[in-house]
Design a protein around this motif. Sequence first.
Motif, mmCIF file in Angstrom:
data_model
loop_
_atom_site.group_PDB
_atom_site.id
_atom_site.type_symbol
_atom_site.label_atom_id
_atom_site.label_comp_id
_atom_site.label_asym_id
_atom_site.label_seq_id
_atom_site.Cartn_x
_atom_site.Cartn_y
_atom_site.Cartn_z
ATOM 1 N N THR A 17 -2.319 8.197 1.277
ATOM 2 C CA THR A 17 -2.241 8.348 -0.187
ATOM 3 C C THR A 17 -1.418 9.292 -0.584
ATOM 4 O O THR A 17 -0.854 10.075 -0.020
ATOM 5 N N GLU A 23 2.740 2.114 -2.775
ATOM 6 C CA GLU A 23 1.519 2.435 -4.506
ATOM 7 C C GLU A 23 1.049 3.957 -4.435
ATOM 8 O O GLU A 23 1.236 4.580 -5.192
ATOM 9 N N THR A 41 -7.537 -0.175 0.864
ATOM 10 C CA THR A 41 -6.402 -1.047 1.019
ATOM 11 C C THR A 41 -6.238 -2.533 0.830
ATOM 12 O O THR A 41 -7.220 -3.220 1.296
ATOM 13 N N ARG A 42 -5.237 -2.793 0.912
ATOM 14 C CA ARG A 42 -4.573 -4.454 0.898
ATOM 15 C C ARG A 42 -4.426 -4.447 2.468
ATOM 16 O O ARG A 42 -4.809 -5.423 2.679
ATOM 17 N N PRO A 93 -0.311 2.521 6.469
ATOM 18 C CA PRO A 93 -0.770 1.855 5.073
ATOM 19 C C PRO A 93 -2.094 3.053 4.515
ATOM 20 O O PRO A 93 -2.142 2.567 3.473
ATOM 21 N N GLN A 94 -2.571 3.612 5.785
ATOM 22 C CA GLN A 94 -3.795 4.436 5.037
ATOM 23 C C GLN A 94 -2.723 5.966 4.194
ATOM 24 O O GLN A 94 -3.865 6.342 4.099
ATOM 25 N N ASP A 108 0.920 -1.242 0.167
ATOM 26 C CA ASP A 108 -0.025 -0.222 -0.387
ATOM 27 C C ASP A 108 0.672 0.785 -0.229
ATOM 28 O O ASP A 108 0.390 2.273 -0.615
ATOM 29 N N THR A 109 1.646 1.502 1.221
ATOM 30 C CA THR A 109 3.058 2.551 0.727
ATOM 31 C C THR A 109 3.240 2.607 -0.356
ATOM 32 O O THR A 109 4.160 3.810 -1.260
#
Length: 199
Positions: free
Chosen positions: A106, A44, A197-198, A103-104, A41-42
Amino acid sequence: SAVVHLLIVAKRPVAGLAKTRLQPRFGPAGSAELAAAALADTFEAARGCGADRVVVSFEGDPTGIVPKGFEVFAQRHGSFADRLAGAWEDAGGPGLQIGMDTPQLTADDLDVAFGQLEAPGTDAVLGPALDGGWWAIGLNGSVPGLFAGIPMSQSDTGQLQLARLRELGLTTSLLATHRDVDEPADVVAVATQAPSTRF
Protein backbone atom coordinates in the motif's frame (compact mmCIF):
# COMPACT_ATOMS: atom_id res chain seq x y z
CA SER A 1 15.74 17.87 2.00
CA ALA A 2 16.76 15.98 -1.12
CA VAL A 3 14.15 15.04 -3.69
CA VAL A 4 13.33 11.38 -3.06
CA HIS A 5 12.08 9.10 -5.81
CA LEU A 6 10.19 5.83 -5.92
CA LEU A 7 11.79 3.69 -8.62
CA ILE A 8 9.68 0.89 -10.11
CA VAL A 9 11.46 -1.69 -12.26
CA ALA A 10 8.89 -3.38 -14.48
CA LYS A 11 8.11 -4.78 -17.89
CA ARG A 12 5.10 -4.87 -20.17
CA PRO A 13 3.06 -8.00 -19.34
CA VAL A 14 3.20 -10.07 -22.55
CA ALA A 15 1.43 -13.43 -22.72
CA GLY A 16 4.00 -16.21 -22.91
CA LEU A 17 6.79 -14.04 -21.49
CA ALA A 18 5.22 -12.77 -18.26
CA LYS A 19 5.47 -14.80 -15.04
CA THR A 20 6.62 -18.03 -16.69
CA ARG A 21 6.60 -19.92 -13.36
CA LEU A 22 2.85 -19.29 -13.08
CA GLN A 23 2.06 -20.54 -16.59
CA PRO A 24 1.70 -24.27 -15.78
CA ARG A 25 -1.26 -23.38 -13.55
CA PHE A 26 -2.68 -20.16 -15.01
CA GLY A 27 -1.64 -20.42 -18.69
CA PRO A 28 0.22 -17.74 -20.70
CA ALA A 29 -2.76 -15.34 -20.92
CA GLY A 30 -3.78 -15.80 -17.28
CA SER A 31 -0.22 -15.27 -16.09
CA ALA A 32 0.08 -12.07 -18.14
CA GLU A 33 -3.26 -10.88 -16.70
CA LEU A 34 -1.97 -11.50 -13.17
CA ALA A 35 1.20 -9.55 -14.00
CA ALA A 36 -0.86 -6.66 -15.42
CA ALA A 37 -3.07 -6.57 -12.31
CA ALA A 38 -0.01 -6.61 -10.02
CA LEU A 39 1.54 -3.76 -12.00
CA ALA A 40 -1.66 -1.67 -11.85
CA ASP A 41 -1.88 -2.20 -8.07
CA THR A 42 1.79 -1.24 -7.70
CA PHE A 43 1.25 1.96 -9.70
CA GLU A 44 -1.77 2.83 -7.56
CA ALA A 45 0.23 2.46 -4.33
CA ALA A 46 2.99 4.55 -5.94
CA ARG A 47 0.56 7.31 -6.84
CA GLY A 48 -0.65 7.52 -3.25
CA CYS A 49 2.72 7.54 -1.51
CA GLY A 50 4.76 10.57 -0.48
CA ALA A 51 7.61 10.22 -2.99
CA ASP A 52 8.53 13.45 -4.76
CA ARG A 53 8.85 11.63 -8.10
CA VAL A 54 7.83 8.23 -9.42
CA VAL A 55 10.32 6.85 -11.92
CA VAL A 56 9.60 3.71 -13.95
CA SER A 57 12.42 1.71 -15.53
CA PHE A 58 10.35 -0.11 -18.12
CA GLU A 59 10.98 -2.92 -20.59
CA GLY A 60 8.65 -2.74 -23.59
CA ASP A 61 6.13 -0.12 -24.71
CA PRO A 62 4.76 1.81 -21.69
CA THR A 63 1.77 3.20 -23.65
CA GLY A 64 -1.51 2.57 -21.88
CA ILE A 65 0.22 0.91 -18.92
CA VAL A 66 2.41 3.45 -17.14
CA PRO A 67 0.28 6.30 -15.72
CA LYS A 68 0.73 9.87 -16.92
CA GLY A 69 2.86 11.90 -14.57
CA PHE A 70 5.33 9.08 -13.93
CA GLU A 71 8.79 9.48 -15.47
CA VAL A 72 9.66 6.58 -17.79
CA PHE A 73 13.11 5.38 -18.79
CA ALA A 74 13.70 2.43 -21.12
CA GLN A 75 15.33 -0.39 -19.20
CA ARG A 76 19.00 -0.92 -20.05
CA HIS A 77 20.25 -4.11 -21.67
CA GLY A 78 22.46 -6.71 -20.02
CA SER A 79 22.18 -8.76 -16.86
CA PHE A 80 19.60 -7.98 -14.20
CA ALA A 81 22.40 -6.40 -12.13
CA ASP A 82 23.29 -4.13 -15.10
CA ARG A 83 19.64 -3.18 -15.57
CA LEU A 84 19.22 -2.33 -11.88
CA ALA A 85 22.39 -0.24 -11.83
CA GLY A 86 21.22 1.55 -14.99
CA ALA A 87 17.78 2.20 -13.52
CA TRP A 88 19.37 3.88 -10.49
CA GLU A 89 21.61 5.98 -12.75
CA ASP A 90 18.58 7.09 -14.77
CA ALA A 91 16.54 7.90 -11.65
CA GLY A 92 19.36 9.75 -9.88
CA GLY A 93 19.42 10.81 -6.25
CA PRO A 94 18.10 9.10 -3.14
CA GLY A 95 15.15 6.79 -3.42
CA LEU A 96 13.40 3.47 -2.90
CA GLN A 97 13.22 0.77 -5.56
CA ILE A 98 10.50 -1.86 -5.85
CA GLY A 99 9.39 -4.28 -8.56
CA MET A 100 5.99 -5.47 -9.80
CA ASP A 101 5.71 -8.68 -7.75
CA THR A 102 4.22 -7.22 -4.55
CA PRO A 103 0.68 -6.04 -5.46
CA GLN A 104 -0.31 -6.13 -1.77
CA LEU A 105 1.92 -3.11 -1.00
CA THR A 106 0.00 0.00 0.00
CA ALA A 107 0.99 3.66 -0.16
CA ASP A 108 1.36 3.47 3.63
CA ASP A 109 3.82 0.56 3.34
CA LEU A 110 5.90 2.67 0.96
CA ASP A 111 5.77 5.71 3.23
CA VAL A 112 6.95 3.61 6.19
CA ALA A 113 9.90 2.47 4.04
CA PHE A 114 10.70 6.08 3.08
CA GLY A 115 10.56 7.00 6.77
CA GLN A 116 13.10 4.30 7.58
CA LEU A 117 15.36 5.43 4.74
CA GLU A 118 15.23 9.04 5.94
CA ALA A 119 15.96 8.15 9.59
CA PRO A 120 19.18 9.80 10.87
CA GLY A 121 22.27 7.66 10.40
CA THR A 122 20.66 5.37 7.81
CA ASP A 123 22.40 4.92 4.44
CA ALA A 124 20.22 2.18 2.99
CA VAL A 125 17.16 -0.01 3.58
CA LEU A 126 16.43 -3.53 2.34
CA GLY A 127 13.05 -5.26 2.33
CA PRO A 128 13.43 -9.04 2.62
CA ALA A 129 11.06 -11.29 0.69
CA LEU A 130 9.74 -14.53 2.14
CA ASP A 131 11.46 -16.57 -0.57
CA GLY A 132 14.89 -15.26 0.41
CA GLY A 133 15.03 -12.48 -2.15
CA TRP A 134 14.17 -8.82 -1.57
CA TRP A 135 11.16 -6.70 -2.52
CA ALA A 136 12.65 -3.26 -1.94
CA ILE A 137 16.00 -1.52 -1.69
CA GLY A 138 16.47 2.10 -0.73
CA LEU A 139 19.58 4.26 -0.96
CA ASN A 140 20.48 7.75 0.15
CA GLY A 141 23.20 8.14 -2.47
CA SER A 142 24.70 6.48 -5.52
CA VAL A 143 26.50 3.21 -4.79
CA PRO A 144 28.71 1.84 -7.58
CA GLY A 145 28.97 -1.94 -7.65
CA LEU A 146 25.95 -2.50 -5.43
CA PHE A 147 24.37 -5.20 -7.58
CA ALA A 148 27.40 -6.54 -9.49
CA GLY A 149 27.79 -10.30 -9.16
CA ILE A 150 24.79 -10.78 -6.85
CA PRO A 151 22.80 -13.77 -8.15
CA MET A 152 19.09 -13.03 -8.55
CA SER A 153 16.11 -15.27 -7.76
CA GLN A 154 17.98 -17.49 -5.32
CA SER A 155 17.04 -18.37 -1.74
CA ASP A 156 20.08 -16.40 -0.52
CA THR A 157 19.77 -13.35 -2.81
CA GLY A 158 18.53 -11.13 0.02
CA GLN A 159 21.29 -12.21 2.41
CA LEU A 160 23.95 -11.66 -0.26
CA GLN A 161 22.56 -8.21 -1.11
CA LEU A 162 22.49 -7.25 2.58
CA ALA A 163 26.07 -8.47 3.00
CA ARG A 164 27.11 -6.33 0.00
CA LEU A 165 25.44 -3.24 1.47
CA ARG A 166 27.34 -3.77 4.70
CA GLU A 167 30.63 -4.52 2.90
CA LEU A 168 30.25 -1.16 1.19
CA GLY A 169 30.04 0.44 4.63
CA LEU A 170 26.36 1.38 4.41
CA THR A 171 24.36 1.45 7.64
CA THR A 172 21.37 -0.62 6.51
CA SER A 173 17.98 -0.95 8.14
CA LEU A 174 15.65 -3.88 7.33
CA LEU A 175 12.10 -3.20 6.18
CA ALA A 176 9.11 -5.46 6.83
CA THR A 177 9.19 -8.83 5.08
CA HIS A 178 6.71 -9.30 2.22
CA ARG A 179 5.82 -12.16 -0.09
CA ASP A 180 6.78 -11.85 -3.77
CA VAL A 181 4.48 -13.44 -6.32
CA ASP A 182 6.66 -16.02 -8.07
CA GLU A 183 4.90 -19.37 -7.74
CA PRO A 184 1.21 -20.39 -7.95
CA ALA A 185 0.95 -20.71 -4.14
CA ASP A 186 2.08 -17.07 -3.83
CA VAL A 187 -0.80 -15.95 -6.06
CA VAL A 188 -3.38 -17.46 -3.72
CA ALA A 189 -1.66 -16.19 -0.55
CA VAL A 190 -1.24 -12.62 -1.80
CA ALA A 191 -4.74 -12.39 -3.31
CA THR A 192 -6.19 -13.61 0.00
CA GLN A 193 -4.08 -11.10 1.95
CA ALA A 194 -5.12 -8.16 -0.27
CA PRO A 195 -8.75 -8.78 -1.25
CA SER A 196 -9.45 -5.20 -2.36
CA THR A 197 -6.69 -5.14 -5.01
CA ARG A 198 -7.08 -5.83 -8.73
CA PHE A 199 -4.74 -8.75 -8.15
